[in-house]
Write a protein that holds these residues in place. Structure first.
Motif, PDB file in Angstrom:
ATOM      1  N   HIS A  15      24.485 -40.692 106.816  1.00  0.00           N
ATOM      2  CA  HIS A  15      25.468 -41.564 106.004  1.00  0.00           C
ATOM      3  C   HIS A  15      26.849 -41.456 107.000  1.00  0.00           C
ATOM      4  N   GLY A  16      27.644 -42.421 106.919  1.00  0.00           N
ATOM      5  CA  GLY A  16      28.952 -42.195 107.469  1.00  0.00           C
ATOM      6  C   GLY A  16      29.448 -43.726 108.254  1.00  0.00           C
ATOM      7  N   GLN A  61      16.770 -35.848  96.638  1.00  0.00           N
ATOM      8  CA  GLN A  61      16.328 -35.757  98.222  1.00  0.00           C
ATOM      9  C   GLN A  61      16.165 -37.038  98.659  1.00  0.00           C
ATOM     10  N   ARG A  62      15.409 -38.213  97.940  1.00  0.00           N
ATOM     11  CA  ARG A  62      15.094 -39.525  98.114  1.00  0.00           C
ATOM     12  C   ARG A  62      16.624 -40.443  98.177  1.00  0.00           C
ATOM     13  N   VAL A  63      17.324 -39.877  97.528  1.00  0.00           N
ATOM     14  CA  VAL A  63      18.907 -40.562  97.721  1.00  0.00           C
ATOM     15  C   VAL A  63      19.466 -40.112  99.114  1.00  0.00           C
ATOM     16  N   VAL A  64      19.597 -38.959  99.330  1.00  0.00           N
ATOM     17  CA  VAL A  64      20.213 -38.221 100.541  1.00  0.00           C
ATOM     18  C   VAL A  64      19.523 -38.656 101.825  1.00  0.00           C
ATOM     19  N   GLU A  65      18.234 -38.561 101.780  1.00  0.00           N
ATOM     20  CA  GLU A  65      17.564 -38.880 102.830  1.00  0.00           C
ATOM     21  C   GLU A  65      17.155 -40.262 103.080  1.00  0.00           C
ATOM     22  N   THR A  74      29.331 -43.304  97.887  1.00  0.00           N
ATOM     23  CA  THR A  74      28.407 -44.121  97.151  1.00  0.00           C
ATOM     24  C   THR A  74      27.080 -43.162  97.010  1.00  0.00           C
ATOM     25  N   VAL A  75      26.711 -42.391  98.156  1.00  0.00           N
ATOM     26  CA  VAL A  75      25.770 -41.228  97.853  1.00  0.00           C
ATOM     27  C   VAL A  75      25.913 -40.582  96.477  1.00  0.00           C
ATOM     28  N   GLU A 114      33.198 -35.051  94.675  1.00  0.00           N
ATOM     29  CA  GLU A 114      32.557 -34.553  93.441  1.00  0.00           C
ATOM     30  C   GLU A 114      32.986 -35.658  92.297  1.00  0.00           C
ATOM     31  N   ILE A 115      31.912 -36.266  91.687  1.00  0.00           N
ATOM     32  CA  ILE A 115      31.882 -36.944  90.629  1.00  0.00           C
ATOM     33  C   ILE A 115      31.440 -36.485  89.144  1.00  0.00           C
TER      34      ILE A 115
END
Length: 123
Positions: A15-16, A61-65, A74-75, A114-115
Motif C-alpha cells: 500500500h502507498g 491478513q486478507r485485507v492487508v496482504e 482505505t486499508v 486509527e478509525i
C-alpha cells in the motif's frame, strides 16, 4: 463495553502512493479493539459465545496482504467492513494501522491512522 484486543499484528503489504511502495512492499502493524459483549462467553467458557482470535487475524491478513491501496485510511476502512461482515457479534471496532519508516521527507518511526466504526455505520 467489553473488548477483545489484538495488538501489533504484523503483515507485509504493498500500500502507498509511490511506485516503489507498490513494487517493493513493506511491513504494516495493526492493532484492533473489538467491542463485543463477552458476558456469556465468560460464564459458559464456550468459544461460540466469543470471537475466534485466529479467524479475526485471518480476516485482517486478507485485507492487508491483499489488493494494494493508495491510502492506509482505505486499508483501515476495509478491515472494519470485513470484520463486521465476518462476525455478527461484533458491535464496534477500533482499527489502528502503523506504517513503519514511511517514504516521506523527515525522520519518522511510523505514520499511522486509527478509525472507530460501529455496526450501524454499515447498515
Amino acid at each position: 463495553m467489553d473488548k477483545i484486543l489484538l495488538n501489533r499484528m504484523m503483515f507485509y503489504g504493498y500500500h502507498g502512493l509511490f511506485p516503489e511502495e507498490n513494487k517493493l512492499g513493506q511491513r504494516f502493524t495493526v492493532d484492533v479493539e473489538l467491542m463485543v459483549d463477552l458476558r456469556q462467553a465468560g460464564q459458559t467458557d464456550d468459544m461460540n459465545d466469543s470471537m475466534d482470535y485466529g479467524q479475526v487475524y485471518q480476516v485482517i491478513q486478507r485485507v492487508v496482504e491483499g489488493e494494494a491501496k493508495n491510502l492506509i485510511e482505505t486499508v483501515a476502512e476495509k478491515i472494519a467492513q470485513s470484520l463486521f461482515n465476518a462476525f455478527n457479534k461484533l458491535e464496534a471496532v477500533k482499527v489502528h494501522i502503523d506504517k513503519p519508516g514511511p517514504p516521506i521527507p523527515g525522520y519518522y518511526e511510523s505514520a499511522g491512522v486509527e478509525i472507530y466504526r460501529e455496526r450501524q455505520d454499515y447498515v
